[in-house]
Design an enzyme around this catalytic site. Structure first.
Site, PDB file in Angstrom:
ATOM      1  N   SER A  15       0.795  -1.382   0.003  1.00  0.00           N
ATOM      2  CA  SER A  15      -0.048   0.067  -0.013  1.00  0.00           C
ATOM      3  C   SER A  15       0.891   1.401   0.131  1.00  0.00           C
ATOM      4  O   SER A  15       0.815   2.396  -0.588  1.00  0.00           O
ATOM      5  CB  SER A  15      -1.211   0.048   1.125  1.00  0.00           C
ATOM      6  OG  SER A  15      -0.387   0.211   2.296  1.00  0.00           O
ATOM      7  N   LEU A  95      17.783  -6.900   6.659  1.00  0.00           N
ATOM      8  CA  LEU A  95      18.899  -6.608   5.530  1.00  0.00           C
ATOM      9  C   LEU A  95      20.356  -6.677   6.190  1.00  0.00           C
ATOM     10  O   LEU A  95      20.657  -6.117   7.250  1.00  0.00           O
ATOM     11  CB  LEU A  95      18.757  -5.428   4.630  1.00  0.00           C
ATOM     12  CG  LEU A  95      17.504  -5.831   3.832  1.00  0.00           C
ATOM     13  CD1 LEU A  95      17.285  -4.241   3.128  1.00  0.00           C
ATOM     14  CD2 LEU A  95      17.741  -6.555   2.902  1.00  0.00           C
ATOM     15  N   HIS A 111       8.282   3.279   9.068  1.00  0.00           N
ATOM     16  CA  HIS A 111       8.299   2.418  10.234  1.00  0.00           C
ATOM     17  C   HIS A 111       6.954   2.866  10.762  1.00  0.00           C
ATOM     18  O   HIS A 111       6.876   4.136  11.187  1.00  0.00           O
ATOM     19  CB  HIS A 111       9.365   2.474  10.923  1.00  0.00           C
ATOM     20  CG  HIS A 111       9.195   1.530  12.177  1.00  0.00           C
ATOM     21  ND1 HIS A 111       9.381   0.192  12.125  1.00  0.00           N
ATOM     22  CD2 HIS A 111       8.972   1.924  13.588  1.00  0.00           C
ATOM     23  CE1 HIS A 111       9.288  -0.232  13.343  1.00  0.00           C
ATOM     24  NE2 HIS A 111       9.028   0.763  14.168  1.00  0.00           N
TER      25      HIS A 111
END
Length: 196
Positions: A15, A95, A111
């Protein structure tokens, strides 16, 4: 105006990816989305991106013997798209430092909390459990430390007495869709640079 070439990393419906795609349709926007990469082949966001004529790729980390090998192929994919900036939009993988450092100052994330509060997962549940009166979201530079990079933009929402994690998440998501395109505009236009 030379537009910065942006890739978006997703794991689900994307989204925030859709909000970024929509923003880049403005003729004066300083970035264009050139590729969307997912670590899940079934991510609904891939079909959304393809419907906008954007290149897509999916890579399952489970098919690689090590995370480094997975991230090497991610880097090759991003470089094949000639990417300037990477945006994480619900990419549910931690990552590695080498990958992150390769994109230092050129990779940002959204976030769902007012960092440095509530790093990691389940931010809405944790805010409610703490009795927080405000909550929100942060766009920040990605660094090797989880959710530790410098903030670019934040947006606050009030926490209502009737809130559940879902209702709070919905209100925060509306703000995510508003500030993520703003933050990318700031980075792509050179109005901000990483503090790393």
């Amino acid at each position: 105006m030379t537009r910065k070439r942006v890739a978006i990393l997703i794991s689900g419906r994307g989204s925030n990816m859709s909000a970024l795609i929509e923003a880049t349709r403005a003729p004066d926007y300083p970035a264009e989305i050139v590729g969307v990469l997912s670590n899940r082949a079934a991510a609904p966001g891939l079909a959304t991106a393809a419907s906008h004529g954007i290149a897509t790729a999916s890579l399952a980390q489970s098919k690689f013997p090590t995370r480094d090998m997975f991230e090497d192929v991610m880097t090759q994919t991003l470089e094949s798209w000639d990417v300037d900036i990477v945006c994480l939009a619900g990419f549910m993988r931690i990552l590695g430092a080498d990958f992150v450092n390769n994109w230092a100052g050129r990779m940002i994330n959204i976030h769902p909390s007012l960092l440095p509060l509530y790093k990691g997962l389940h931010t809405h549940e944790r805010a409610l459990a703490d009795g927080a009166t405000t909550h929100g979201c942060t766009v920040h530079f990605v660094t090797p430390g989880l959710d530790e990079g410098a903030a670019i933009l934040q947006a606050e929402v009030p926490v209502l007495p009737s809130d559940t994690p879902d209702t709070l998440a919905d209100r925060v998501l509306g703000q995510e869709h508003r500030i993520y395109p703003q933050a990318l505009r700031l980075l792509a236009s050179g109005q901000i640079t990483s503090l790393v």
